[in-house]
Design a protein around this motif. Structure first.
Motif, PDB file in Angstrom:
ATOM      1  N   LYS A  95      41.202  52.942  33.707  1.00 15.00           N
ATOM      2  CA  LYS A  95      42.058  54.010  34.235  1.00 15.00           C
ATOM      3  C   LYS A  95      43.529  53.683  33.990  1.00 15.00           C
ATOM      4  N   TRP A  96      43.908  52.427  34.207  1.00 17.30           N
ATOM      5  CA  TRP A  96      45.303  52.016  34.078  1.00 17.30           C
ATOM      6  C   TRP A  96      45.664  51.597  32.658  1.00 17.30           C
ATOM      7  N   GLY A  97      44.671  51.343  31.813  1.00 18.38           N
ATOM      8  CA  GLY A  97      44.950  50.872  30.459  1.00 18.38           C
ATOM      9  C   GLY A  97      45.577  49.495  30.450  1.00 18.38           C
ATOM     10  N   LEU A  98      45.177  48.692  31.421  1.00 16.33           N
ATOM     11  CA  LEU A  98      45.751  47.353  31.590  1.00 16.33           C
ATOM     12  C   LEU A  98      44.628  46.333  31.651  1.00 16.33           C
ATOM     13  N   GLY A  99      44.803  45.235  30.930  1.00 16.92           N
ATOM     14  CA  GLY A  99      43.780  44.209  30.915  1.00 16.92           C
ATOM     15  C   GLY A  99      44.348  42.822  31.088  1.00 16.92           C
ATOM     16  N   CYS A 100      43.446  41.842  31.036  1.00 20.01           N
ATOM     17  CA  CYS A 100      43.855  40.448  31.147  1.00 20.01           C
ATOM     18  C   CYS A 100      42.856  39.577  30.398  1.00 20.01           C
ATOM     19  N   SER A 101      43.319  38.397  30.079  1.00 19.67           N
ATOM     20  CA  SER A 101      42.481  37.373  29.467  1.00 19.67           C
ATOM     21  C   SER A 101      42.826  36.068  30.172  1.00 19.67           C
ATOM     22  N   VAL A 102      41.839  35.478  30.843  1.00 17.40           N
ATOM     23  CA  VAL A 102      42.087  34.288  31.649  1.00 17.40           C
ATOM     24  C   VAL A 102      41.091  33.202  31.259  1.00 17.40           C
ATOM     25  N   HIS A 103      41.614  32.006  31.045  1.00 19.18           N
ATOM     26  CA  HIS A 103      40.771  30.842  30.763  1.00 19.18           C
ATOM     27  C   HIS A 103      40.545  30.096  32.072  1.00 19.18           C
ATOM     28  N   ASN A 104      39.289  29.827  32.350  1.00 16.49           N
ATOM     29  CA  ASN A 104      38.941  29.106  33.567  1.00 16.49           C
ATOM     30  C   ASN A 104      37.833  28.104  33.266  1.00 16.49           C
ATOM     31  N   TYR A 152      46.330  32.434  37.036  1.00 21.70           N
ATOM     32  CA  TYR A 152      45.418  33.577  37.156  1.00 21.70           C
ATOM     33  C   TYR A 152      46.109  34.838  37.659  1.00 21.70           C
ATOM     34  N   ALA A 153      47.428  34.868  37.645  1.00 19.03           N
ATOM     35  CA  ALA A 153      48.166  36.046  38.117  1.00 19.03           C
ATOM     36  C   ALA A 153      47.760  37.338  37.397  1.00 19.03           C
ATOM     37  N   PRO A 154      47.591  37.335  36.057  1.00 14.65           N
ATOM     38  CA  PRO A 154      47.163  38.586  35.401  1.00 14.65           C
ATOM     39  C   PRO A 154      45.804  39.087  35.903  1.00 14.65           C
ATOM     40  N   LEU A 155      44.862  38.175  36.083  1.00 14.58           N
ATOM     41  CA  LEU A 155      43.542  38.560  36.598  1.00 14.58           C
ATOM     42  C   LEU A 155      43.668  39.102  38.018  1.00 14.58           C
ATOM     43  N   ALA A 156      44.409  38.408  38.873  1.00 21.11           N
ATOM     44  CA  ALA A 156      44.570  38.848  40.258  1.00 21.11           C
ATOM     45  C   ALA A 156      45.225  40.229  40.316  1.00 21.11           C
ATOM     46  N   TYR A 157      46.189  40.452  39.450  1.00 16.09           N
ATOM     47  CA  TYR A 157      46.883  41.741  39.417  1.00 16.09           C
ATOM     48  C   TYR A 157      45.921  42.866  39.004  1.00 16.09           C
ATOM     49  N   VAL A 158      45.168  42.646  37.953  1.00 19.39           N
ATOM     50  CA  VAL A 158      44.210  43.665  37.500  1.00 19.39           C
ATOM     51  C   VAL A 158      43.139  43.900  38.568  1.00 19.39           C
ATOM     52  N   LEU A 159      42.677  42.821  39.209  1.00 20.21           N
ATOM     53  CA  LEU A 159      41.704  42.974  40.290  1.00 20.21           C
ATOM     54  C   LEU A 159      42.293  43.805  41.436  1.00 20.21           C
ATOM     55  N   GLU A 160      43.508  43.461  41.852  1.00 21.17           N
ATOM     56  CA  GLU A 160      44.144  44.186  42.946  1.00 21.17           C
ATOM     57  C   GLU A 160      44.323  45.662  42.602  1.00 21.17           C
ATOM     58  N   LYS A 161      44.802  45.953  41.401  1.00 22.13           N
ATOM     59  CA  LYS A 161      44.990  47.343  40.972  1.00 22.13           C
ATOM     60  C   LYS A 161      43.655  48.100  40.911  1.00 22.13           C
ATOM     61  N   SER A 162      42.557  47.347  40.802  1.00 26.39           N
ATOM     62  CA  SER A 162      41.223  47.951  40.690  1.00 26.39           C
ATOM     63  C   SER A 162      40.498  48.030  42.027  1.00 26.39           C
ATOM     64  N   GLY A 163      41.165  47.574  43.110  1.00 27.86           N
ATOM     65  CA  GLY A 163      40.553  47.650  44.433  1.00 27.86           C
ATOM     66  C   GLY A 163      39.774  46.426  44.851  1.00 27.86           C
ATOM     67  N   PHE A 164      39.983  45.298  44.173  1.00 28.41           N
ATOM     68  CA  PHE A 164      39.302  44.048  44.495  1.00 28.41           C
ATOM     69  C   PHE A 164      40.354  42.957  44.726  1.00 28.41           C
ATOM     70  N   PRO A 165      41.011  42.971  45.893  1.00 23.25           N
ATOM     71  CA  PRO A 165      42.141  42.070  46.121  1.00 23.25           C
ATOM     72  C   PRO A 165      41.744  40.593  46.192  1.00 23.25           C
ATOM     73  N   VAL A 166      42.673  39.751  45.783  1.00 23.09           N
ATOM     74  CA  VAL A 166      42.535  38.297  45.873  1.00 23.09           C
ATOM     75  C   VAL A 166      43.254  37.895  47.155  1.00 23.09           C
ATOM     76  N   THR A 167      42.534  37.253  48.079  1.00 16.81           N
ATOM     77  CA  THR A 167      43.084  37.041  49.417  1.00 16.81           C
ATOM     78  C   THR A 167      43.523  35.612  49.712  1.00 16.81           C
ATOM     79  N   ARG A 168      43.306  34.687  48.788  1.00 11.47           N
ATOM     80  CA  ARG A 168      43.766  33.318  49.015  1.00 11.47           C
ATOM     81  C   ARG A 168      44.098  32.656  47.682  1.00 11.47           C
ATOM     82  N   VAL A 169      44.617  31.445  47.744  1.00 12.18           N
ATOM     83  CA  VAL A 169      44.954  30.685  46.539  1.00 12.18           C
ATOM     84  C   VAL A 169      43.716  29.926  46.073  1.00 12.18           C
ATOM     85  N   PHE A 170      43.537  29.863  44.754  1.00 17.58           N
ATOM     86  CA  PHE A 170      42.413  29.142  44.157  1.00 17.58           C
ATOM     87  C   PHE A 170      42.916  27.987  43.304  1.00 17.58           C
ATOM     88  N   ALA A 171      42.004  27.099  42.963  1.00 13.95           N
ATOM     89  CA  ALA A 171      42.354  25.907  42.188  1.00 13.95           C
ATOM     90  C   ALA A 171      42.877  26.276  40.810  1.00 13.95           C
TER      91      ALA A 171
END
Length: 191
Positions: A95-104, A152-171
């Motif tokens: 919907k937003w035309g926004l993506g991310c690529s995260v290495h974990n 992981y800021a790009p992933l967290a941002y895309v998740l938040e914009k998609s209705g799946f918020p990140v609620t704490r800090v991860f490793a």
């Protein structure tokens, strides 16, 4: 030696089973974990069975994800193993035309019961990430992005914009949280 190779292959197949999430094969995905298994990733913490239910909801949203899984590094102690696996998460909100690529890296506690290896605990360590713009550059809210560790800021941002918020800090790579996670894993493996 044969038994060791069979166990390594079984664990590699188990870890590669993460493709079931991308393929929406929910019953197969449920089989990767022992019944009491837990998972801690950016958008979900809790029982793996509940994660599968939440993944089904995510699958019907505007968010699309794909996971690329590398060969796992396995450390055995009898019927237990610690498994660390490089992975890449590619996500896009269509919907937003926004993506991310995260290495974990997935950091898994794996246990063999009745001859079958399954995951007991999955955690994630985030190494680096970036935004992708599949249909052209889209403005991002830097104030929101800066709430999260850059790994992981790009992933967290895309998740938040998609209705799946990140609620704490991860490793993140090299963090105290990563060190603590690995210490706890080694203590569990040694029991």
């Amino acid at each position: 030696m044969y038994e060791y190779l069979v166990d390594r292959m079984s664990i590699a197949d188990l870890i590669n089973g993460w493709i079931y999430q991308d393929l929406a094969q929910w019953d197969n995905l449920r089989e990767l974990f022992h019944p009491e298994g837990t998972i801690e990733v950016t958008w979900f913490e809790g029982l793996f069975s509940d994660f599968v239910d939440a993944s089904m909801q995510m699958g019907s949203s505007d968010l699309r994800t794909k996971h690329f899984i590398a060969a796992p590094m396995v450390t055995f102690n009898a019927s237990r193993a610690i498994v660390e696996t490089n992975a890449m998460i590619v996500g896009e909100n269509v919907k937003w035309g926004l993506g991310c690529s995260v290495h974990n890296r997935f950091y898994d506690w794996v246990e063999q019961r009745n001859g079958v290896w399954k995951i007991i605990k999955r955690q994630s360590i985030y190494d680096m990430g970036s935004f992708t713009f599949p249909q052209g550059v889209v403005e991002v809210d830097l104030e929101i992005v800066q709430r999260y560790p850059r790994e992981y800021a790009p992933l967290a941002y895309v998740l938040e914009k998609s209705g799946f918020p990140v609620t704490r800090v991860f490793a993140t790579k090299g963090s105290q949280m990563e060190q603590d996670m690995k210490t706890a894993g080694q203590n569990w493996l040694a029991r």
